[in-house]
Design an enzyme around this catalytic site. Sequence first.
Site, PDB file in Angstrom:
ATOM      1  N   GLU A 160      -4.485  -7.318   5.213  1.00  0.00           N
ATOM      2  CA  GLU A 160      -3.602  -6.196   5.571  1.00  0.00           C
ATOM      3  C   GLU A 160      -2.681  -6.608   6.723  1.00  0.00           C
ATOM      4  O   GLU A 160      -3.106  -7.296   7.655  1.00  0.00           O
ATOM      5  CB  GLU A 160      -4.452  -4.995   5.995  1.00  0.00           C
ATOM      6  N   ASP A 204      -5.150   3.854   0.009  1.00  0.00           N
ATOM      7  CA  ASP A 204      -6.297   4.114   0.895  1.00  0.00           C
ATOM      8  C   ASP A 204      -6.687   5.582   0.797  1.00  0.00           C
ATOM      9  O   ASP A 204      -5.906   6.466   1.156  1.00  0.00           O
ATOM     10  CB  ASP A 204      -5.900   3.762   2.337  1.00  0.00           C
ATOM     11  N   TRP A 229     -12.042  12.101   8.474  1.00  0.00           N
ATOM     12  CA  TRP A 229     -10.654  11.669   8.660  1.00  0.00           C
ATOM     13  C   TRP A 229     -10.456  10.304   8.107  1.00  0.00           C
ATOM     14  O   TRP A 229     -10.559   9.579   7.518  1.00  0.00           O
ATOM     15  CB  TRP A 229     -10.239  11.618  10.134  1.00  0.00           C
ATOM     16  N   ARG A 244       0.861  -1.174   0.000  1.00  0.00           N
ATOM     17  CA  ARG A 244       0.000   0.000   0.000  1.00  0.00           C
ATOM     18  C   ARG A 244       0.902   1.230   0.000  1.00  0.00           C
ATOM     19  O   ARG A 244       1.880   1.278   0.759  1.00  0.00           O
ATOM     20  CB  ARG A 244      -0.872  -0.029   1.263  1.00  0.00           C
ATOM     21  N   GLU A 283      -9.043   2.011  -1.802  1.00  0.00           N
ATOM     22  CA  GLU A 283      -9.808   1.696  -0.585  1.00  0.00           C
ATOM     23  C   GLU A 283     -10.598   2.902  -0.082  1.00  0.00           C
ATOM     24  O   GLU A 283     -10.115   4.030  -0.145  1.00  0.00           O
ATOM     25  CB  GLU A 283      -8.797   1.251   0.478  1.00  0.00           C
ATOM     26  N   GLU A 328     -13.682  -1.386   6.563  1.00  0.00           N
ATOM     27  CA  GLU A 328     -12.967  -1.593   7.826  1.00  0.00           C
ATOM     28  C   GLU A 328     -13.746  -1.081   9.029  1.00  0.00           C
ATOM     29  O   GLU A 328     -13.514  -1.520  10.139  1.00  0.00           O
ATOM     30  CB  GLU A 328     -11.565  -0.970   7.772  1.00  0.00           C
ATOM     31  N   TYR A 382      -3.248  11.867   6.380  1.00  0.00           N
ATOM     32  CA  TYR A 382      -3.465  10.480   6.774  1.00  0.00           C
ATOM     33  C   TYR A 382      -2.405   9.542   6.155  1.00  0.00           C
ATOM     34  O   TYR A 382      -2.046   9.693   4.991  1.00  0.00           O
ATOM     35  CB  TYR A 382      -4.859  10.010   6.303  1.00  0.00           C
ATOM     36  N   ARG A 420     -13.746  -5.333   3.454  1.00  0.00           N
ATOM     37  CA  ARG A 420     -12.691  -5.213   4.475  1.00  0.00           C
ATOM     38  C   ARG A 420     -13.194  -5.368   5.899  1.00  0.00           C
ATOM     39  O   ARG A 420     -12.473  -5.080   6.865  1.00  0.00           O
ATOM     40  CB  ARG A 420     -11.980  -3.861   4.308  1.00  0.00           C
ATOM     41  N   HIS A 440      -9.250   6.762   2.431  1.00  0.00           N
ATOM     42  CA  HIS A 440      -9.709   7.036   3.805  1.00  0.00           C
ATOM     43  C   HIS A 440     -10.947   7.939   3.842  1.00  0.00           C
ATOM     44  O   HIS A 440     -11.006   8.929   4.595  1.00  0.00           O
ATOM     45  CB  HIS A 440      -8.566   7.601   4.656  1.00  0.00           C
TER      46      HIS A 440
HETATM   47  C1  CS2 Z   1      -6.575   2.184   7.900  1.00  0.00           C
HETATM   48  C2  CS2 Z   1      -6.218   2.337   9.301  1.00  0.00           C
HETATM   49  O1  CS2 Z   1      -5.286   0.290   7.786  1.00  0.00           O
HETATM   50  C3  CS2 Z   1      -6.100   0.967   7.207  1.00  0.00           C
HETATM   51  O2  CS2 Z   1      -6.533   0.768   6.117  1.00  0.00           O
HETATM   52  O3  CS2 Z   1      -7.572   2.839   7.325  1.00  0.00           O
HETATM   53  O4  CS2 Z   1      -4.952   2.932   9.343  1.00  0.00           O
HETATM   54  C4  CS2 Z   1      -7.187   3.156  10.136  1.00  0.00           C
HETATM   55  O5  CS2 Z   1      -6.982   4.492   9.899  1.00  0.00           O
HETATM   56  C5  CS2 Z   1      -7.013   2.811  11.564  1.00  0.00           C
HETATM   57  O6  CS2 Z   1      -7.174   1.463  11.729  1.00  0.00           O
HETATM   58  C6  CS2 Z   1      -7.972   3.608  12.406  1.00  0.00           C
HETATM   59  O7  CS2 Z   1      -8.178   3.034  13.620  1.00  0.00           O
HETATM   60 MG    MG Z   2      -8.163   1.865   5.574  1.00  0.00          MG
END
Ligand code: CS2
Ligand code: MG
Length: 402
Positions: free
Chosen positions: A339, A210, A402, A147, A236, A262, A159, A283, A212
């Site tokens: 991951e 990602d 975020w 990634r 993602e 996630e 991020y 995810r 996010h």
């Molecule tokens: C993320 C994480 O791993 C990922 O894909 O999006 O870094 C996420 O930000 C954290 O797990 C937040 O708790």
């Molecule tokens: Mg993520």
Amino acid sequence: MKITDARVIVCCPGRNFVTLKIETEDGVTGLGDATLNGRELAVVSYLEDHVLPCLIGRDARCIEDTWQYLYRGAYWRRGPVTMAAISAVDVALWDIKAKCAGMPLYQLLGGRSRGGALVYGHANGRTLDEALAAVAQFKAEGFRAIRVQCGLPDIEKVYGVANGDGPYEPAKKGLPPEEQWSTPDYLRFVPQVFAKVRAEFGNGPLLLHDVHHRLSPNEAARLGQDLEPYRLFWMEDPTPAENQAGFRLIRQRTTTPLAVGEIFNTVWDCKQLIEEQLIDYIRATILHAGGVTHMRTIAALAGLHQVRTGMHGATDLSPVTLGAQVHFDTWVPNFGIQELMLHEPVTGEVFSCDYRFEDGYLVTGDKPGHGVEIDEAKAADYPYEPAYLPVNRLTDGTLWDW
Ligand code: CS2
Ligand code: MG
């Protein structure tokens, strides 16, 4: 086989973890993970005040009934706190059942479908050069899938990028830190990052990115199109997924594969995404989506629609979750990728694991159960430390996703 004791262990070896230990009358114990990053103590209370009193005396073998009891029986369904608590109980009970059967968990689930779980690591850098150096390092360590996240030239903190020399860890001690965001800068910059990565490393590595949850569906479609030449394994969380129909617009306009989930808690969060084949990878995790029991439901629905698993595996999922997930990954027919964001070495002083990284894959050992144990005395040396995930603001100060 009665449950005789259940206790919550909160510790901070490198970062906060909430672990549930269940004991049975014949001395077999099981571990589950209940960590909810930045909201840990809410799950501790949910478990200690409302779940554990109902568990004592129940038959540890009745995993399905206990799941239904905690889900339907609470009346208040779903949500991250409830589902993390249910997951911790569920995973601990699967651990116990597998230990009693003398089998590694993957055997109990249906047996081995593959040698190991393909994993992706996190290469990141504040600048493009740093990001490229990180990709080179992951390649050298044997990762086949990487990634890539990169800082934006005119933005101080974004991020996915480590700020100091240590590894990337989003939760920070104290109150929530603030990060900044500029969608136009991001949309212009990210395709340049992947152009450079492909130019330097060729077509070999599988590449992931990602977003996010920061773009609108239309912006995400633009990014997906601009990334098509670089053949990503996935893009993602392109947009927040509360409105599942929002993914239609992205899906119709780009062939870049999409991954999401996630922060999902149940199959209801992804039912439309899966049934309409709006995504390629789901995810959702064993930790935040109700344990092994409910992840089986999600994976089964996904399998009907050619959606594959790609479970979250950041550091805020404890080794207990990662251990259980590697067993799930070893079995689940529609596996995609896992991951892997390595925990700090100090985490290994508290948790011992039966999985290992080998040539780009996570391979589980054959210990009965999920193979992860906790040293409670060591855990006590690392008490809870309040920490929060960052909040995000646009450059004009507007609070953003975020
Ligand atoms: C993320 C994480 O791993 C990922 O894909 O999006 O870094 C996420 O930000 C954290 O797990 C937040 O708790
Ligand atoms: Mg993520």
